[in-house]
Design a protein around this motif. Structure first.
Motif, PDB file in Angstrom:
ATOM      1  N   VAL A   1      -2.077  12.902 -19.881  1.00 18.08           N
ATOM      2  CA  VAL A   1      -1.176  11.760 -19.796  1.00 18.08           C
ATOM      3  C   VAL A   1      -0.430  11.775 -18.465  1.00 18.08           C
ATOM      4  CG1 VAL A   1       0.736  10.531 -20.874  1.00 18.08           C
ATOM      5  CG2 VAL A   1      -0.896  11.770 -22.305  1.00 18.08           C
ATOM      6  N   TRP A   2      -0.622  10.725 -17.666  1.00 17.55           N
ATOM      7  CA  TRP A   2       0.042  10.564 -16.365  1.00 17.55           C
ATOM      8  C   TRP A   2       1.174   9.552 -16.516  1.00 17.55           C
ATOM      9  CZ3 TRP A   2      -1.549  13.809 -12.571  1.00 17.55           C
ATOM     10  CH2 TRP A   2      -2.808  14.412 -12.732  1.00 17.55           C
ATOM     11  N   THR A   3       2.340   9.852 -15.908  1.00 10.68           N
ATOM     12  CA  THR A   3       3.519   9.025 -16.148  1.00 10.68           C
ATOM     13  C   THR A   3       4.310   8.772 -14.870  1.00 10.68           C
ATOM     14  OG1 THR A   3       5.000  10.904 -16.575  1.00 10.68           O
ATOM     15  CG2 THR A   3       3.753  10.041 -18.452  1.00 10.68           C
ATOM     16  N   THR A   4       5.107   7.693 -14.922  1.00  8.53           N
ATOM     17  CA  THR A   4       6.083   7.423 -13.872  1.00  8.53           C
ATOM     18  C   THR A   4       7.171   6.523 -14.432  1.00  8.53           C
ATOM     19  OG1 THR A   4       6.452   6.552 -11.633  1.00  8.53           O
ATOM     20  CG2 THR A   4       4.827   5.403 -12.990  1.00  8.53           C
ATOM     21  N   THR A   5       8.405   6.766 -14.001  1.00  9.58           N
ATOM     22  CA  THR A   5       9.496   5.856 -14.320  1.00  9.58           C
ATOM     23  C   THR A   5       9.594   4.815 -13.217  1.00  9.58           C
ATOM     24  OG1 THR A   5      11.068   7.328 -13.220  1.00  9.58           O
ATOM     25  CG2 THR A   5      10.788   7.603 -15.597  1.00  9.58           C
ATOM     26  N   ALA A   6      10.110   3.656 -13.557  1.00 10.80           N
ATOM     27  CA  ALA A   6      10.274   2.554 -12.605  1.00 10.80           C
ATOM     28  C   ALA A   6       9.009   2.305 -11.788  1.00 10.80           C
ATOM     29  CB  ALA A   6      11.450   2.835 -11.669  1.00 10.80           C
ATOM     30  N   PRO A   7       7.879   2.003 -12.448  1.00 13.66           N
ATOM     31  CA  PRO A   7       6.657   1.715 -11.689  1.00 13.66           C
ATOM     32  C   PRO A   7       6.834   0.476 -10.829  1.00 13.66           C
ATOM     33  CG  PRO A   7       6.409   1.085 -13.997  1.00 13.66           C
ATOM     34  CD  PRO A   7       7.696   1.843 -13.902  1.00 13.66           C
ATOM     35  N   PRO A   8       6.112   0.381  -9.718  1.00 16.02           N
ATOM     36  CA  PRO A   8       6.231  -0.794  -8.847  1.00 16.02           C
ATOM     37  C   PRO A   8       5.845  -2.071  -9.591  1.00 16.02           C
ATOM     38  CG  PRO A   8       4.997   0.979  -7.778  1.00 16.02           C
ATOM     39  CD  PRO A   8       5.161   1.363  -9.214  1.00 16.02           C
ATOM     40  N   SER A   9       6.326  -3.190  -9.083  1.00 17.91           N
ATOM     41  CA  SER A   9       5.952  -4.482  -9.656  1.00 17.91           C
ATOM     42  C   SER A   9       4.651  -4.952  -9.022  1.00 17.91           C
ATOM     43  CB  SER A   9       7.055  -5.513  -9.412  1.00 17.91           C
ATOM     44  OG  SER A   9       7.272  -5.668  -8.018  1.00 17.91           O
ATOM     45  N   GLY A  10       4.054  -5.953  -9.630  1.00 17.08           N
ATOM     46  CA  GLY A  10       2.798  -6.478  -9.109  1.00 17.08           C
ATOM     47  C   GLY A  10       1.607  -5.683  -9.620  1.00 17.08           C
ATOM     48  N   PRO A  11       0.395  -6.101  -9.261  1.00 20.55           N
ATOM     49  CA  PRO A  11      -0.799  -5.336  -9.619  1.00 20.55           C
ATOM     50  C   PRO A  11      -0.719  -3.927  -9.030  1.00 20.55           C
ATOM     51  CG  PRO A  11      -1.370  -7.509  -8.767  1.00 20.55           C
ATOM     52  CD  PRO A  11       0.082  -7.326  -8.496  1.00 20.55           C
ATOM     53  N   LEU A  12      -1.266  -2.952  -9.751  1.00 25.22           N
ATOM     54  CA  LEU A  12      -1.136  -1.556  -9.356  1.00 25.22           C
ATOM     55  C   LEU A  12      -2.506  -0.949  -9.091  1.00 25.22           C
ATOM     56  CD1 LEU A  12       1.510  -0.492 -12.028  1.00 25.22           C
ATOM     57  CD2 LEU A  12       1.924  -1.157  -9.647  1.00 25.22           C
ATOM     58  N   GLY A  13      -2.659  -0.339  -7.946  1.00 29.01           N
ATOM     59  CA  GLY A  13      -3.877   0.379  -7.618  1.00 29.01           C
ATOM     60  C   GLY A  13      -3.729   1.860  -7.924  1.00 29.01           C
TER      61      GLY A  13
ATOM     62  N   PHE B   1       0.797  -1.221   0.000  1.00 32.16           N
ATOM     63  CA  PHE B   1       0.000   0.000   0.000  1.00 32.16           C
ATOM     64  C   PHE B   1       0.839   1.286   0.000  1.00 32.16           C
ATOM     65  CE2 PHE B   1      -2.600  -3.285   2.103  1.00 32.16           C
ATOM     66  CZ  PHE B   1      -3.630  -3.355   1.179  1.00 32.16           C
ATOM     67  N   VAL B   2       2.076   1.194  -0.450  1.00 35.07           N
ATOM     68  CA  VAL B   2       2.884   2.391  -0.640  1.00 35.07           C
ATOM     69  C   VAL B   2       2.450   3.067  -1.941  1.00 35.07           C
ATOM     70  CG1 VAL B   2       5.207   3.273  -1.048  1.00 35.07           C
ATOM     71  CG2 VAL B   2       4.826   1.478   0.647  1.00 35.07           C
ATOM     72  N   CYS B   3       2.192   4.367  -1.874  1.00 37.83           N
ATOM     73  CA  CYS B   3       1.698   5.094  -3.053  1.00 37.83           C
ATOM     74  C   CYS B   3       2.697   6.173  -3.459  1.00 37.83           C
ATOM     75  CB  CYS B   3       0.349   5.742  -2.760  1.00 37.83           C
ATOM     76  SG  CYS B   3      -0.984   4.576  -2.374  1.00 37.83           S
TER      77      CYS B   3
END
Length: 235
Positions: free
Chosen positions: A183-195, A171-173
């Motif tokens: 357009v919303w972006t992020t580098t190095a997104p977390p692994s696993g399903p994303l909320g 649950f770290v956001c």
């Protein structure tokens, strides 16, 4: 029926895309792609000040022209999908939307011949019956290194002013960047399903509320795919 003197409307001017097809453009500044050309049946528009650095992308407005010889009382409801201005206009409508302000087809042809008309407009709620807010993964995305997406089918009359991406296990956001338009972006997104968590605000930046979707973005998300978030708003 409301009259043209209704004080809830703002006076302005509108033009239309002169070289476009009847509907909108699939290369609009909001980053919606083909969705931006066909959403709302093609009743879409570019905006100048109402673009608001991309915050205005996806907002809906009732737009009606002022010449009673040609124009209907209800006008047309449009969705902002692009940025642009022409001759002190607030809107550059698709040809379909521009003609949609008219009382009939003959009047629509007369409006299109004028090119630029006096109008009045007001913000209204968007409505997409049977649709939930949907994530469209941008074509530039590359799992797991870079994630970019837009949000489709946002109902209501508020703006999405912030988006958080959350790891579903701990649950770290993290707050995402608005790279351009919607357009919303992020580098190095977390692994696993994303909320996701989406912050909805009115145009004054007040009356804020976070909305948490029912569904997650799956771990194996792919560029160009769409994912139904299982939630909708009517604010």
């Amino acid at each position: 029926m409301q009259t043209l003197a209704d004080t809830s409307f703002i006076q302005s001017r509108a033009a239309y895309y002169p070289n476009s097809e009847e509907k909108g453009t699939d290369v609009g500044a909001c980053g919606f792609g083909s969705f931006g050309a066909t959403v709302n049946g093609g009743d879409v528009s570019a905006a100048s000040d109402l673009y608001r650095n991309g915050v205005g992308c996806g907002a809906c407005y009732q737009v009606r022209c002022s010449n009673s010889a040609y124009c209907s009382g209800n006008g047309v409801t449009i969705v902002i999908t692009d940025q642009g201005s022409s001759a002190n206009t607030d809107f550059i409508l698709s040809q379909r939307a521009f003609g949609g302000m008219a009382i009939n087809k003959d009047a629509a042809a007369s409006l299109l011949a004028l090119g630029i008309v006096d109008i009045e407009y007001r913000r209204v709620s968007c409505s997409y019956p049977g649709k939930n807010i949907t994530v469209k993964i941008h074509q530039s995305s590359n799992n797991p290194h870079y994630l970019a997406f837009v949000l489709w089918f946002q109902q209501g009359s508020k703006d999405i002013t912030a988006v958080q991406l959350c790891e579903t296990e701990n649950f770290v956001c993290k707050l995402l960047d608005r790279s351009h338009g919607a357009v919303w972006t992020t580098t190095a997104p977390p692994s696993g399903p994303l909320g996701l968590r989406m912050l909805f605000s009115d145009e004054e930046g007040e009356d804020e509320s976070w909305v948490v979707p029912v569904n997650n973005i799956p771990q194996d998300w792919k560029a160009e795919e769409t994912y139904d978030l299982g939630v909708q708003v009517n604010q």
